[in-house]
Design a protein around this motif. Structure first.
Motif, PDB file in Angstrom:
ATOM      1  N   ALA A 273     -33.030 -82.190 -80.463  1.00  0.00           N
ATOM      2  CA  ALA A 273     -34.088 -83.042 -79.906  1.00  0.00           C
ATOM      3  C   ALA A 273     -34.029 -83.058 -78.381  1.00  0.00           C
ATOM      4  N   GLU A 274     -32.825 -83.100 -77.815  1.00  0.00           N
ATOM      5  CA  GLU A 274     -32.705 -83.159 -76.361  1.00  0.00           C
ATOM      6  C   GLU A 274     -33.096 -81.832 -75.713  1.00  0.00           C
ATOM      7  N   VAL A 275     -32.764 -80.722 -76.345  1.00  0.00           N
ATOM      8  CA  VAL A 275     -33.168 -79.431 -75.808  1.00  0.00           C
ATOM      9  C   VAL A 275     -34.683 -79.268 -75.858  1.00  0.00           C
ATOM     10  N   ASP A 276     -35.311 -79.789 -76.924  1.00  0.00           N
ATOM     11  CA  ASP A 276     -36.754 -79.624 -77.101  1.00  0.00           C
ATOM     12  C   ASP A 276     -37.583 -80.630 -76.312  1.00  0.00           C
ATOM     13  N   ALA A 277     -36.954 -81.635 -75.693  1.00  0.00           N
ATOM     14  CA  ALA A 277     -37.685 -82.655 -74.940  1.00  0.00           C
ATOM     15  C   ALA A 277     -38.393 -82.025 -73.744  1.00  0.00           C
ATOM     16  N   PRO A 278     -39.489 -82.624 -73.298  1.00  0.00           N
ATOM     17  CA  PRO A 278     -40.207 -82.073 -72.137  1.00  0.00           C
ATOM     18  C   PRO A 278     -39.283 -81.929 -70.926  1.00  0.00           C
ATOM     19  N   LEU A 279     -39.472 -80.859 -70.195  1.00  0.00           N
ATOM     20  CA  LEU A 279     -38.650 -80.622 -69.012  1.00  0.00           C
ATOM     21  C   LEU A 279     -38.999 -81.596 -67.905  1.00  0.00           C
ATOM     22  N   GLY A 280     -37.990 -82.049 -67.195  1.00  0.00           N
ATOM     23  CA  GLY A 280     -38.184 -82.907 -66.034  1.00  0.00           C
ATOM     24  C   GLY A 280     -37.665 -82.226 -64.790  1.00  0.00           C
ATOM     25  N   PRO A 281     -37.811 -82.862 -63.636  1.00  0.00           N
ATOM     26  CA  PRO A 281     -37.374 -82.231 -62.384  1.00  0.00           C
ATOM     27  C   PRO A 281     -35.875 -81.975 -62.328  1.00  0.00           C
ATOM     28  N   ASP A 282     -35.087 -82.744 -63.096  1.00  0.00           N
ATOM     29  CA  ASP A 282     -33.631 -82.573 -63.064  1.00  0.00           C
ATOM     30  C   ASP A 282     -33.095 -81.824 -64.278  1.00  0.00           C
ATOM     31  N   SER A 283     -33.974 -81.204 -65.059  1.00  0.00           N
ATOM     32  CA  SER A 283     -33.521 -80.450 -66.229  1.00  0.00           C
ATOM     33  C   SER A 283     -32.671 -79.268 -65.791  1.00  0.00           C
ATOM     34  N   THR A 284     -31.642 -78.962 -66.602  1.00  0.00           N
ATOM     35  CA  THR A 284     -30.741 -77.861 -66.261  1.00  0.00           C
ATOM     36  C   THR A 284     -30.916 -76.642 -67.165  1.00  0.00           C
ATOM     37  N   PHE A 285     -31.802 -76.728 -68.151  1.00  0.00           N
ATOM     38  CA  PHE A 285     -32.064 -75.583 -69.019  1.00  0.00           C
ATOM     39  C   PHE A 285     -33.560 -75.443 -69.220  1.00  0.00           C
TER      40      PHE A 285
ATOM     41  N   GLN B 166     -22.000 -75.391 -68.357  1.00  0.00           N
ATOM     42  CA  GLN B 166     -22.718 -76.418 -67.606  1.00  0.00           C
ATOM     43  C   GLN B 166     -24.227 -76.363 -67.833  1.00  0.00           C
ATOM     44  N   VAL B 167     -24.674 -75.501 -68.731  1.00  0.00           N
ATOM     45  CA  VAL B 167     -26.107 -75.302 -68.937  1.00  0.00           C
ATOM     46  C   VAL B 167     -26.796 -76.575 -69.422  1.00  0.00           C
ATOM     47  N   PHE B 168     -26.129 -77.336 -70.275  1.00  0.00           N
ATOM     48  CA  PHE B 168     -26.777 -78.474 -70.946  1.00  0.00           C
ATOM     49  C   PHE B 168     -26.309 -79.826 -70.404  1.00  0.00           C
ATOM     50  N   ARG B 169     -25.707 -79.853 -69.223  1.00  0.00           N
ATOM     51  CA  ARG B 169     -25.059 -81.077 -68.758  1.00  0.00           C
ATOM     52  C   ARG B 169     -26.033 -82.180 -68.365  1.00  0.00           C
ATOM     53  N   SER B 170     -27.316 -81.876 -68.248  1.00  0.00           N
ATOM     54  CA  SER B 170     -28.297 -82.926 -67.921  1.00  0.00           C
ATOM     55  C   SER B 170     -28.694 -83.739 -69.139  1.00  0.00           C
ATOM     56  N   MET B 171     -28.183 -83.385 -70.329  1.00  0.00           N
ATOM     57  CA  MET B 171     -28.606 -84.022 -71.578  1.00  0.00           C
ATOM     58  C   MET B 171     -27.523 -84.977 -72.061  1.00  0.00           C
ATOM     59  N   PRO B 172     -27.881 -86.243 -72.383  1.00  0.00           N
ATOM     60  CA  PRO B 172     -26.877 -87.290 -72.602  1.00  0.00           C
ATOM     61  C   PRO B 172     -25.945 -87.071 -73.782  1.00  0.00           C
TER      62      PRO B 172
ATOM     63  N   ASN C  53     -27.432 -84.398 -61.589  1.00  0.00           N
ATOM     64  CA  ASN C  53     -26.656 -83.753 -62.645  1.00  0.00           C
ATOM     65  C   ASN C  53     -25.259 -83.370 -62.177  1.00  0.00           C
ATOM     66  N   HIS C  54     -24.809 -83.986 -61.117  1.00  0.00           N
ATOM     67  CA  HIS C  54     -23.446 -83.772 -60.654  1.00  0.00           C
ATOM     68  C   HIS C  54     -22.579 -84.938 -61.120  1.00  0.00           C
ATOM     69  N   PHE C  55     -21.647 -84.627 -62.018  1.00  0.00           N
ATOM     70  CA  PHE C  55     -20.773 -85.637 -62.613  1.00  0.00           C
ATOM     71  C   PHE C  55     -19.320 -85.297 -62.305  1.00  0.00           C
ATOM     72  N   ASP C  56     -18.462 -86.315 -62.416  1.00  0.00           N
ATOM     73  CA  ASP C  56     -17.038 -86.040 -62.245  1.00  0.00           C
ATOM     74  C   ASP C  56     -16.443 -85.624 -63.582  1.00  0.00           C
ATOM     75  N   ILE C  57     -15.140 -85.463 -63.619  1.00  0.00           N
ATOM     76  CA  ILE C  57     -14.495 -84.875 -64.786  1.00  0.00           C
ATOM     77  C   ILE C  57     -14.505 -85.805 -66.001  1.00  0.00           C
ATOM     78  N   VAL C  58     -14.791 -87.082 -65.794  1.00  0.00           N
ATOM     79  CA  VAL C  58     -14.874 -88.004 -66.930  1.00  0.00           C
ATOM     80  C   VAL C  58     -16.316 -88.374 -67.264  1.00  0.00           C
ATOM     81  N   GLY C  59     -17.275 -87.697 -66.627  1.00  0.00           N
ATOM     82  CA  GLY C  59     -18.673 -87.884 -66.990  1.00  0.00           C
ATOM     83  C   GLY C  59     -19.440 -88.894 -66.172  1.00  0.00           C
ATOM     84  N   LYS C  60     -18.843 -89.434 -65.096  1.00  0.00           N
ATOM     85  CA  LYS C  60     -19.560 -90.366 -64.221  1.00  0.00           C
ATOM     86  C   LYS C  60     -20.307 -89.592 -63.140  1.00  0.00           C
TER      87      LYS C  60
END
Length: 514
Positions: free
Chosen positions: A344-356, A310-316, A199-206
């Protein structure tokens, strides 16, 4: 002999974990040269009068890589007794860098560590390309000791250019990376930093380059430390791969060097996982493997607005909106179709890389902007949503949009269970640290870790780092730094014996319980 400085009648903590003793500390030529009952003359004498005299703390996980250029004290770690800071963590560093890649490299540090890009553009002179040149540049004027790690993301960008987050390296590119790591170590770098944080991205989302590297590349770079015979490895986001298949233990075993990683903690996203992790760490230590997690001694409460979150940054769907201009954010958050995707993305099952954690009861409205909403102050989103008959995402975003993204929220998901934190801190197999000094200051700050530890007397029932202040000081002093077996041979000593290093002092009653 004549000393430069003589501190008399102090309560000396030497950083080894052994009990305190009453004595004097002498400094000459910038080094601690003698301890005990000393009678020599000195250019300056300080009467400690029973105050604690301790080694300066090592702030072992910081991101002052840019700030050190204009702030040689690395504020505010130094205000809490830190005389040494370690930078270049989580694969992020500002060297090596080619001139055409400066903006891209700065963008990684900016977004991951929440350091405003305009600050980096204004403050970083970029009068270096190589890692040795960077070390020379920051070494011109320092107010604290600074240890540097060479960052995998910087090395990968240098070797691969724009493809650094897109593919595996060629053999030739890997050779360049290995050469850069070796060059850095030989110039005095303390080691190598890598990351597995997806979940570490650069300033343009890569995704940042190091997170895109295959495991084989990690082993190849770690092997340079084995060849040189020095250095430590630091890994951001290391808990998941270590728990999954012992990745960090395997790297440490392969190269024979210690590896320190983020993080042993209690968190709402994975309740109870800290127990499993702590058991794993203790078993690893019994096997003689040097894969050591850092642990943070305090609760982490993030303070944010939806202008910068940055709370929701793991969600596409969330990520590009979070990185866009405020006007685009307002349009997206108000759009019914996009809103449905966000729910829908917030309600999805949590994974190991979830940020919320989906724990809306932990997210609170701290400062409503509009007078009509002042009654919401102090209420959590779950109760607001229930009262309004809305999904929590809708209650949250409706308020943010109505107040033009100026609503201040807080979220406390990490280390909120103080009994769990006490047990983590009680483990001899974890190292206290992870202040993230220089980073995330608009959200939260943990540079007060040393004074936090020293000002909190544990409850008698807790299995924690100290049962009393008299035992706590030596334990805290030793647990805030890597032990000698973990340190690189290039690291300046942090034990108060005749050696280089800083020291700090506090009156016995000046740090009180809070």
């Amino acid at each position: 002999m004549t000393y430069d400085l003589l501190i008399k009648n102090g309560r000396v903590i030497d950083g080894s974990g052994r009990p305190a003793f009453h004595g004097d500390v002498a400094v000459a030529g910038g080094k601690i040269v003698e301890l005990g009952r000393l009678t020599g003359s000195a250019r300056q004498t300080i009467e400690a009068d029973g105050r604690v005299v301790a080694p300066g703390f090592v702030d072992n996980h910081c991101h002052y890589d840019a700030q050190v250029v204009w702030d040689p004290l690395c504020t505010y770690s130094c205000h809490h007794g830190a005389t040494t800071v370690i930078i270049g963590n989580c694969s992020l560093a500002l060297a090596p860098v080619k001139p055409e890649a400066r903006e891209k490299l700065a963008g990684m540090l900016s977004y991951v560590e929440a350091i405003p890009m305009d600050v980096l553009q204004a403050g970083v002179p970029w009068n270096w390309e190589t890692f040795p040149q960077y070390m020379s540049a920051i070494g011109q004027r320092l107010g604290v000791n600074v240890g540097t790690l060479v960052g995998h993301s910087a090395v990968r960008l240098y070797a691969m250019g724009e493809d650094c987050s897109e593919r595996a390296a060629t053999d030739a590119e890997l050779d360049v990376m290995r050469r850069l790591v070796r060059e850095s170590l030989e110039a005095g770098a303390l080691g190598l930093s890598i990351t597995r944080n997806m979940n570490h991205f650069d300033i343009v989302g890569k995704r940042i380059p190091a997170a895109c590297a295959p495991e084989s590349e990690l082993f190849a770079l770690a092997d340079v430390l084995r060849e040189v015979g020095t250095g430590v490895i630091q890994c951001g986001g290391g808990t998941n791969p270590e728990m999954k298949d012992r990745l960090l233990s395997r790297i440490s075993e392969a190269c024979g060097r210690p590896i320190m990683y983020n993080t042993l903690l209690e968190q709402a996203r994975q309740p109870g996982r800290w127990r499993t992790h702590l058991a794993h760490v203790e078993e690893t230590a019994r096997q003689g493997i040097r894969a050591i997690p850092l642990c943070n001694p305090g609760s982490i409460i993030s303070r944010f607005t939806m202008k910068n979150c940055q709370v929701f940054r793991s969600m596409p769907t969330w990520l590009p909106i979070l990185q866009g201009p405020d006007a685009d954010k307002l349009r997206a958050y108000a759009d019914p179709a996009i809103r449905a995707q966000l729910r829908a993305e917030v309600d999805a099952p949590l994974g190991p890389d979830s940020t919320f954690s989906q724990r809306w009861d932990l997210m609170t409205v701290e400062e409503p902007k509009l007078a009509k909403n002042r009654a919401l102050a102090g209420k959590h989103i779950a109760e607001i949503a229930k009262a309004q008959g809305k999904h929590p995402v809708d209650a949250f975003l409706d308020l943010a949009v109505e107040e033009q993204l100026d609503t201040v929220f807080t979220l406390g998901e990490i280390n909120m269970d103080t009994e769990a934190v006490a047990q983590i801190l009680g483990s001899p197999y974890a190292v206290v640290g992870l202040s993230d000094g220089g980073a995330h200051v608009q959200f939260h700050s943990n540079v007060s870790n040393p004074t936090r530890l020293l000002s909190t007397r544990p409850r008698p029932s807790a299995s924690t780092i100290a049962g009393s202040c008299s035992r706590g000081w030596p334990r805290i002093s030793s647990s805030s730094i890597p032990t000698p077996s973990l340190r690189s041979r290039k690291t300046s000593c942090t034990i108060s014996r005749p050696t280089a290093g800083g020291c700090a002092s506090w009156p016995r009653g000046s740090i009180t319980r809070w």
